[in-house]
Design a protein around this motif. Structure first.
Motif, PDB file in Angstrom:
ATOM      1  N   ARG A   1       0.821  -1.212   0.000  1.00  0.00           N
ATOM      2  CA  ARG A   1       0.000   0.000   0.000  1.00  0.00           C
ATOM      3  C   ARG A   1       0.855   1.263   0.000  1.00  0.00           C
ATOM      4  O   ARG A   1       0.507   2.257  -0.638  1.00  0.00           O
TER       5      ARG A   1
ATOM      6  N   VAL B   1       0.344   4.090  -2.892  1.00  0.00           N
ATOM      7  CA  VAL B   1      -0.034   5.472  -2.589  1.00  0.00           C
ATOM      8  C   VAL B   1       1.060   6.431  -3.057  1.00  0.00           C
ATOM      9  O   VAL B   1       0.786   7.477  -3.654  1.00  0.00           O
TER      10      VAL B   1
ATOM     11  N   TRP C   1       0.914   6.825  -6.869  1.00  0.00           N
ATOM     12  CA  TRP C   1      -0.144   7.705  -7.373  1.00  0.00           C
ATOM     13  C   TRP C   1       0.194   9.167  -7.124  1.00  0.00           C
ATOM     14  O   TRP C   1      -0.055  10.022  -7.996  1.00  0.00           O
TER      15      TRP C   1
ATOM     16  N   THR D   1       8.120  10.421  -2.341  1.00  0.00           N
ATOM     17  CA  THR D   1       7.304   9.482  -3.109  1.00  0.00           C
ATOM     18  C   THR D   1       8.148   8.679  -4.093  1.00  0.00           C
ATOM     19  O   THR D   1       7.915   7.475  -4.278  1.00  0.00           O
TER      20      THR D   1
END
Length: 333
Positions: A43, A47, A50, A315
């Protein structure tokens, strides 16, 4: 091929074969499918992926965002700047018209400059990552497969490049190269600065990929499929790039995904020091450097671009870690 289940009547006579459908778990899946399923179960990586994709699309579509937003990166709003050079209003002038507020003194919109700053950073970081990865692949695969004096020379060059301090070298090279093509009063073009920065990253960034690829090739060059290619009379190029390279894509992809955030922070650091991108071109490093003079009166001018570059780098790193776990067959995730 279907499985057969043997059934008998209560008397134990006349066994019959009843076909049973195979279990779904027995259906073969490709390594790419397995890696994608492991990545989907992570997960944190999904996340991060994205959010990373959103930031990348935002930066790439900067002209479209400017059209929809209605404000350009060089447009100034001096009527909303007070006598002390700070934006009028709260939190640096954040409002419905200016989502992230205005820059002190010049009054330029921070949001649209961040969007164009994303495009600048991603252009430099992605270009540098592609070039360094390509150089590292070629030199690493050649050194690992051929060995001997070629491996010794390439390994020596890698050690020499790693021994050079990048920041000091960049501080010396950037003004020298600039003076070679421009006079002391000439305005330096932005594409030239970008090209020199990419060149600097390419000179130092290929070493990690080359070492990784070299180590992988050393473990693969005596495998059966390589021996079969040699026995069939395949040329050197075919063995290197048709036999060995397809077995190296997993570590190469991970290295590439982790190299991009490194170049983003490197580009911002050089621009912060004044040897990279300079005014008036939108850039994270330039914005953070300019914000230091207004930390007391307008801290949002530092917090907002600092948070955006932090989120972008975070990220990329989290997605790269998740990609590494997904591509590793021995991963426990």
């Amino acid at each position: 091929m279907s499985m057969l289940q043997i059934e008998t009547d209560p008397a134990g006579m006349d066994p019959t074969a009843v076909p049973v459908a195979p279990e779904r778990g027995m259906v073969g899946r490709s390594p790419g499918r397995l890696a994608w399923e492991r990545l989907r179960r992570n997960r944190t990586a999904m996340v991060s992926g994205w959010i990373m994709l959103f930031l990348v699309v935002l930066g790439v579509s900067a002209p479209l965002v400017e059209l929809l937003y209605g404000i350009g990166p060089y447009e100034q709003f001096q009527d909303r700047i007070a006598n002390n050079s700070l934006p009028l209003g709260y939190l640096g002038g954040i409002s419905g018209d200016h989502w992230f507020g205005l820059e002190p003194k010049l009054g330029r919109d921070i949001f649209i400059r961040l969007v164009y700053g994303l495009r600048t950073s991603l252009l430099i970081a992605t270009s540098a990552a592609v070039i360094t990865t390509a150089i590292g692949i070629v030199l690493g695969i050649v050194a690992g497969y051929l060995g001997g004096w070629i491996d010794a020379v390439i390994s020596w060059v890698i050690d020499f490049a790693l021994a050079l301090p990048f920041l000091i070298f960049a501080l010396a090279v950037m003004p020298t190269v600039t003076a070679r093509f421009y006079g002391p009063r000439d305005e330096i073009d932005v594409p030239f600065r970008i090209a020199v920065m990419i060149l600097l990253f390419a000179m130092f960034g290929w070493t990690g990929t080359a070492r990784l690829v070299r180590g992988q090739v050393i473990s693969l060059r005596e495998r059966e499929f390589v021996e079969a290619a040699r026995a069939s009379g395949a040329g050197l190029g075919h063995i290197l790039f048709r036999q060995l390279l397809p077995n190296l894509w997993a570590p190469i992809l991970v290295t590439f995904s982790l190299a991009v955030p490194g170049y983003i922070t490197g580009e911002a650091a050089l621009s912060f020091l004044g040897i990279g991108i300079v005014e008036p071109t939108p850039d994270f490093g330039v914005m953070i450097s300019n914000s230091l003079d207004y930390m007391d009166g307008d801290p949002m001018y530092l917090i907002i671009p600092g948070f955006v570059i932090f989120l972008l780098v975070l990220t990329f790193n989290l997605f790269g870690d998740g990609l590494r776990d997904a591509l590793d067959p021995k991963s426990s995730r």
